[in-house]
Design an enzyme around this catalytic site. Sequence first.
Site, short mmCIF file in Angstrom:
data_model
loop_
_atom_site.label_atom_id
_atom_site.label_comp_id
_atom_site.label_asym_id
_atom_site.label_seq_id
_atom_site.Cartn_x
_atom_site.Cartn_y
_atom_site.Cartn_z
N GLU A 77 -14.81 23.85 8.21
CA GLU A 77 -16.01 23.24 7.63
C GLU A 77 -16.88 22.67 8.73
OE1 GLU A 77 -15.56 20.20 4.72
OE2 GLU A 77 -14.06 21.26 3.54
N GLU A 130 -8.31 18.54 2.97
CA GLU A 130 -8.48 17.28 3.72
C GLU A 130 -7.50 16.21 3.25
OE1 GLU A 130 -12.68 16.33 3.40
OE2 GLU A 130 -13.18 17.66 5.06
#
Lengths: 678, 678, 678
Positions: free
Chosen positions: C306, C150
């Site tokens: 995710e 991320e």
Amino acid sequence: MISPKVPHVIYGGDYNPEQWPEEVWREDVRLMREANVNLVSVGIFSWAKLEPRPGEHDFGWLDRILDLLHDNGIMANLATATASPPPWLSVLHPESLPVTEDGTILYPGARQHYCPSSAAYKERAADLVGRMAGRYGDHPALAMWHVNNEYGCHVAECYCDASAVHFRGWLRDRYGDLETLNEAWGTAFWSQGYGDWGEILPPRSAPTFANPTQQLDFRRFSSDALLELYEMEKGILRGATPDVPITTNFMGFFKPVDYWKWAAREDVVSDDSYPDPADPEAHVRAAASRDLMRSLGGGDPWVLMEQTTVRVNWRRRNAPKRPGQMRLWSLQSVARGAEGIMFFQWRQSKAGAEKFHSAMVPHVEPKESRSWHEVKRLGEDLTKLDSLLGARGEARVAILLDWNNWWALELDSKPSMDVRMVAGSHSPDRPPYDAIYSFYKPLFEANVPVDFAHPEADLSSYGLVIAPNLYLVTDEAAENIKGFVREGGTLLMNFFSGISDENDHVRLGGYPAPFRELLGLRVEDFVPMSEGEENRIVAGDGAGYPCDTWADLIHPEGAETLARFASGFYADCTAVTRNAFGNGLAYYLGARPSGDYTDQLLRRLCREAGIEVNADAPPGVEVVRRWTGDASFLFVLNHNEEAVEVGLRGPAKDLLTGSEHERSLPLEPFGAAVLLEG
Amino acid sequence: MISPKVPHVIYGGDYNPEQWPEEVWREDVRLMREANVNLVSVGIFSWAKLEPRPGEHDFGWLDRILDLLHDNGIMANLATATASPPPWLSVLHPESLPVTEDGTILYPGARQHYCPSSAAYKERAADLVGRMAGRYGDHPALAMWHVNNEYGCHVAECYCDASAVHFRGWLRDRYGDLETLNEAWGTAFWSQGYGDWGEILPPRSAPTFANPTQQLDFRRFSSDALLELYEMEKGILRGATPDVPITTNFMGFFKPVDYWKWAAREDVVSDDSYPDPADPEAHVRAAASRDLMRSLGGGDPWVLMEQTTVRVNWRRRNAPKRPGQMRLWSLQSVARGAEGIMFFQWRQSKAGAEKFHSAMVPHVEPKESRSWHEVKRLGEDLTKLDSLLGARGEARVAILLDWNNWWALELDSKPSMDVRMVAGSHSPDRPPYDAIYSFYKPLFEANVPVDFAHPEADLSSYGLVIAPNLYLVTDEAAENIKGFVREGGTLLMNFFSGISDENDHVRLGGYPAPFRELLGLRVEDFVPMSEGEENRIVAGDGAGYPCDTWADLIHPEGAETLARFASGFYADCTAVTRNAFGNGLAYYLGARPSGDYTDQLLRRLCREAGIEVNADAPPGVEVVRRWTGDASFLFVLNHNEEAVEVGLRGPAKDLLTGSEHERSLPLEPFGAAVLLEG
Amino acid sequence: MISPKVPHVIYGGDYNPEQWPEEVWREDVRLMREANVNLVSVGIFSWAKLEPRPGEHDFGWLDRILDLLHDNGIMANLATATASPPPWLSVLHPESLPVTEDGTILYPGARQHYCPSSAAYKERAADLVGRMAGRYGDHPALAMWHVNNEYGCHVAECYCDASAVHFRGWLRDRYGDLETLNEAWGTAFWSQGYGDWGEILPPRSAPTFANPTQQLDFRRFSSDALLELYEMEKGILRGATPDVPITTNFMGFFKPVDYWKWAAREDVVSDDSYPDPADPEAHVRAAASRDLMRSLGGGDPWVLMEQTTVRVNWRRRNAPKRPGQMRLWSLQSVARGAEGIMFFQWRQSKAGAEKFHSAMVPHVEPKESRSWHEVKRLGEDLTKLDSLLGARGEARVAILLDWNNWWALELDSKPSMDVRMVAGSHSPDRPPYDAIYSFYKPLFEANVPVDFAHPEADLSSYGLVIAPNLYLVTDEAAENIKGFVREGGTLLMNFFSGISDENDHVRLGGYPAPFRELLGLRVEDFVPMSEGEENRIVAGDGAGYPCDTWADLIHPEGAETLARFASGFYADCTAVTRNAFGNGLAYYLGARPSGDYTDQLLRRLCREAGIEVNADAPPGVEVVRRWTGDASFLFVLNHNEEAVEVGLRGPAKDLLTGSEHERSLPLEPFGAAVLLEG
């Protein structure tokens, strides 16, 4: 009795004569006598006056004040004057200034601008306390020591480098080695493993949520760092004056400082209390803080150290107490265990940040102000209450409160941040859910006496114990609570309890792991509700009650279902249970229902536990009883703006007016009576 | 006349040719002539262009621009170019960057990134101003000097160490010795006593409310520190060009800078005015700032230095002026004393932070935009108004305004923080109570001319003086106001007036101490109201009016009660009074009633004081009169979106259209006329 | 196929075994097999475990985990472990910590505490990645590389001195010389001209709005600085393992990072997706991010890297997915191009900041939780979908999205700050106007497949192209769009498009300059509306539709007027137009009408462009089709809480249940089917 030097109900306030020329002092003392003042707190913010330059002292003015007080029969609660260092300290020691989470330095100009871990502050403060103790330890006016002031009220933690070093030392004491710390903090998560003590920091501003155990330990450390300061001063004072009682003033439900740890180290508990008169439930919140103070001192008398006569100055809009309300709330304190009523401050300042904070002597001519008349009336009232010195009440209900749980519960990254332990009196906003208050308020309204208790304390004197959101629970506390029920007690626990251990690690084995057997259920998961989202719980009799904030997905394992959810994907699931355990009963509230439901449930539990509910008093009338060995005192307090008539069980005499009342007691708006019963 | 070099009503705008290639310059000048522009402000943000590297100058482009303007008969309001230093300054002198209260450094990238106390900035700015004055002092295009720009608009104070040193020097000048400072600041409170000048700091971030007098003096100092910069530039310019008028542009009711002190040091007052067209009362607020500008200059003509043609770019949503509104508001300025109408800016930028700020020449082809047609129409209108140069109005009502009071009133720790002096035009939120505006608006709607006056100014020309929340009042001001009434004037004062002295110490002796005798009453205490709380005041005739925010507990001592509170614990207490004093009358408003009540009260007071109330004009029509020795000009301004017909007292000629009107004047939506009367 | 090592639909999650003792690992693997997990992401936050002290490595535990996985047939998506440096890095290199705009340092304690321009971070990260590649490049469990994590989610930009140096280098590359930079940044405005590269800074806190091009370039630079980090890691990995696919996980519509540039440098696009279940339109927003991921990869399969099984932990109130919703949203991802479904995380943490983030294996006994049963069901479902590996959909509508435009549009100083490109899923507040979503939602509801496309991309495969607020547009993009229409395409453009060039300079020549001819109109000016202000547009048939936020003042120059404004000073002016250009049509929406109007307009445009609108499906039922060479798969997804019956065009077989359906398909609440058609 608070202090052997003042064998009366104490009456007085903070006295700051250094703000006024000496000719005013004589007028002060005259007015104190007129108002029946018997104790004043002196010197709280006097450091700069006592030591205007480093090492250069001037005690003459304080000598004169103490002599003047003593000459007039007024005793002193003498402060150690360490609450706010003079400007020179931070010029000599810039590193003594506190630093916030984001690195902002807090400068002089207000008060309390010192880092609690500052060596320079400690050294200079210790020196001053030593001088105070040495100079005034034998002064006949000295009745009590007032250590510092409102520890932590503005600077409860510091994130500077010295604080980091101090924090590491505290952690070494707690954990011994780094491996244990890494395990306790769960540093395997997010690559936080520490390889050296020097790597550890306070939870300063970080890119996102900081490690929760780091945050929790920093709260513990910060409370302890302040406690070290208190202990340092106390040690000096005790050494010099072993018989003079020592206190420091608390601030009600004040989150940063673990008052259980502190109260155990005080001779007298004292409190500063500023309920907001604009809040129609201010007297209920006030009552809770009075009960907390009594509980912190184990039932011993405590002192209301600060309140205001009319208004404070630090809210956006500072509503006044209405006529009678100051006296009423003062007598509420006495009803709930106080044996001293004091104010901030004696004479209203004409300059500085608190000049619009009301005081016993106002800006205007005293005799032309209602507040001075109320001050005199209260002073006179209190002289009539010496007979209740030493009287105690009895509470058979306890609400569990542990600062460690409070801290952990309100950390970030929870299923719902709406679940809060307490909306403190110093907090500007009142969140919709307030765990303590949602149980306290119905009990207050039913005139049921309540103690606060630590979850590891002896609970055997209670019939009913309430555990609001006991999220973090130690093994000892869990055993203690189970033992209480096993021995016949009634427990009321609610959602999100028994979830984590003292390191804020989730207790595995099915929620709420340590209480599954006790409660006879397991919780599969939590359903935090959105803002404005509502559900209902439906009781066995079909009655429905709105609920919001949270729902537990409960699977009974032996427990009886008392209510179920009405809708949602968990419709018809269990919301409230009751379980027999040992000789007792354990109730569980897996929802946050409206006050109505909680009210009924608590009345039922009290009845079952043989605890009296006083349903006779009119709404808004508070009834509290205290006993000495041979007398019973009934406080009847009318919080209504209208006059009321309160029925009596038998004839009684009002100590304040001397009147005898047969069957009923008339009370004026905001009126109060202290009845000698029987 | 603003400048002898422009014997006309001035028309123009900020001209920033450095943003465009030279071929655009010629088109600019052609369009300026088309629009009747006679003055442009040049060089305001040109420092980096004039001195691209330290000590390396390039004036050639500016030479060419000034010559080009002069060749076309357009004069220059030449800026000193010091408003925003080039990036190199803070590379050479990082300490010249401003620092906020919490220690944040403000970096280059926008504008105005200099500490007002920076020696490096001062030295470099003085050097540049000297060069400008030397090079252009004799240029035939030079009509006026424009010093810096909007002093303080983004950086009104700096908390750095150099500012601290400067502040200490300012304090030494004010107080002489530390003892006097300690007394003035009330440092006995909270242990703040200073033992050495070096201990004193700006009110940087502190644990809680900083010392109020420290805060107040820092506001005074910060205004003066900017004034020193202005005086430095002015000194250089005056030395070089004694006859060229000097101005710097104000920003209406701008709190950080005490414009009374500044205006006295200017040759011409000028103002930047950006009312929000989304505000339906924008024209009323605008009128107040026009009146302020005229009052600051003692009634002399002033210049509207900046406004926008259509939209600004710095609000969240930048509503446009509707067709006609720009012309209307411009003529409103002339009506209220302006003799120059200018814009930010001449040509709309295609790059940078203000590229969506409308300008006289828009992004699109001028002739295809309504704004250019409006610019040309206004330019033509103004050429017809040379006959009113030197015309003055007359106000017999004054509203008292003192920046010291404004600053003190809005400091923290007050009974209610809802009491505000002004919601400035640069402020994003409009608080519910705005002291000045609540009196100004009813007078505007009644077309009653109003001046603003300093409380220590000569008030003898006024029939009615209004003192909104004159919380801080000097002895001189108190005497001045009493003298005004004694000599026959009518005073309207409201709650929380006369409370503190120039050091913000409460004046003892019963509120409002300096005015008790004048008002014939004493105020026992204040009752700040909660949000949403309301009461009512009931006048003698039984009519009731809602009130909120504040109630005074008034005890008349000679004054007549005009209205009483309807409810609360102070029900039936006096809310409004009237008292004869000397030859005059003093009214006191101990409440904040609805506009209706204030409106009626003010009309009554005007009538009593012999001040004309113009009740004839239709709603939304503003009527203002100015006179020269031999002519009377009546401005009739229609702020409605609909056309109106306005009755006339006699025949009159509209200078703008040349039409004669007998009995009534028709006005288009947002239309305006300037009638030559009689 | 995502990775040749996993020739199936991927199923799994983040696996963080370092949080658990080794005995748990064996239970983990057993449960993974039970749930049909075939890939897990390992090592994302393991740096501190792999290198507990600088240069001291421990790979043993990771060796054992990878062996254990391999022994059980589970493959690894192996992370490079650089996402969060260990605490020692910032002790050795304090300058590696990120600094915010206002100078606040972000410290360790959470994650991602590194400046993207830090040399020390880069060097240490490169060393670690090299070791990982060397040690595990040949491990049989290795199926994919997961670079960092991320990027930018908490620290997307850094304002420190090293970042300033890096920024200057980036600017030198972009502009070559200072003169070009000064021109591009428009530094002639506000005296910002740079005379030396060393004067340039990141847009740190400044007195007011910073230079917009400086801000825009800093956003570009910050995205590129992160991309450099990715490229550095990728280079090392590619060198060592040329055949292992490389990804890094995106975060949907994430503003700070230009995913077009990034996706072109990835082998596989992967996404983290956390729609808020409390949002009734969450599935629509989710669908948009799925379409974005597919579009970023040019239609290639992508991985949902995710998501959560039930709840996240970082919102204020973390609502749960209701039963079935996790499966439904997972199958939605497959429908829109995903060939892998993964979770954060495998086993729910018992400590740390995310312990209340749900996981595949919950805190409670898996078999006692609904979430585990849902995890198993989904795992089983996915095993039945291998036949659609490689299937692709087809979209004939494209919405243009350019990060440069997004950044520029949302900079400060605009006519209205209400005009926003995207309300990102990570953003706490949802502004009223969301450019992308206002067009995406009606298309979603009509079951029209949509791609996102860069304005400079080949648009020839689309029938309809939508350009929401294409404020900043390059010459290339403008030509591209015109070419698309010229060749027969239909364009829908709306207000405030075509305004600025790549330097955010306004394009002169009449708004919207590059599109005037294409659209057959000019816009004279903009009318930003106030909060709560409304107008209406009236279509040719007389029907009216509310509109707000913005109005363009349009002058048609050839375009046909489709709707006009109803009121305001621009009443009857054109609001919506249509213009023939080349072989195509260009529509322009100069207003922000209600959803109704946009819905009708889009359906009309689709019809005209020959694009199918699926109006048959019941409300709340999403229908998506994918094809392989020889089979057609129809996903039918019921987002309603109620069961529905969906009509079919012909018989089909549900791959998930094996059932054959003739004419209609029954779906349970939140139910889903994958039909093999024909």
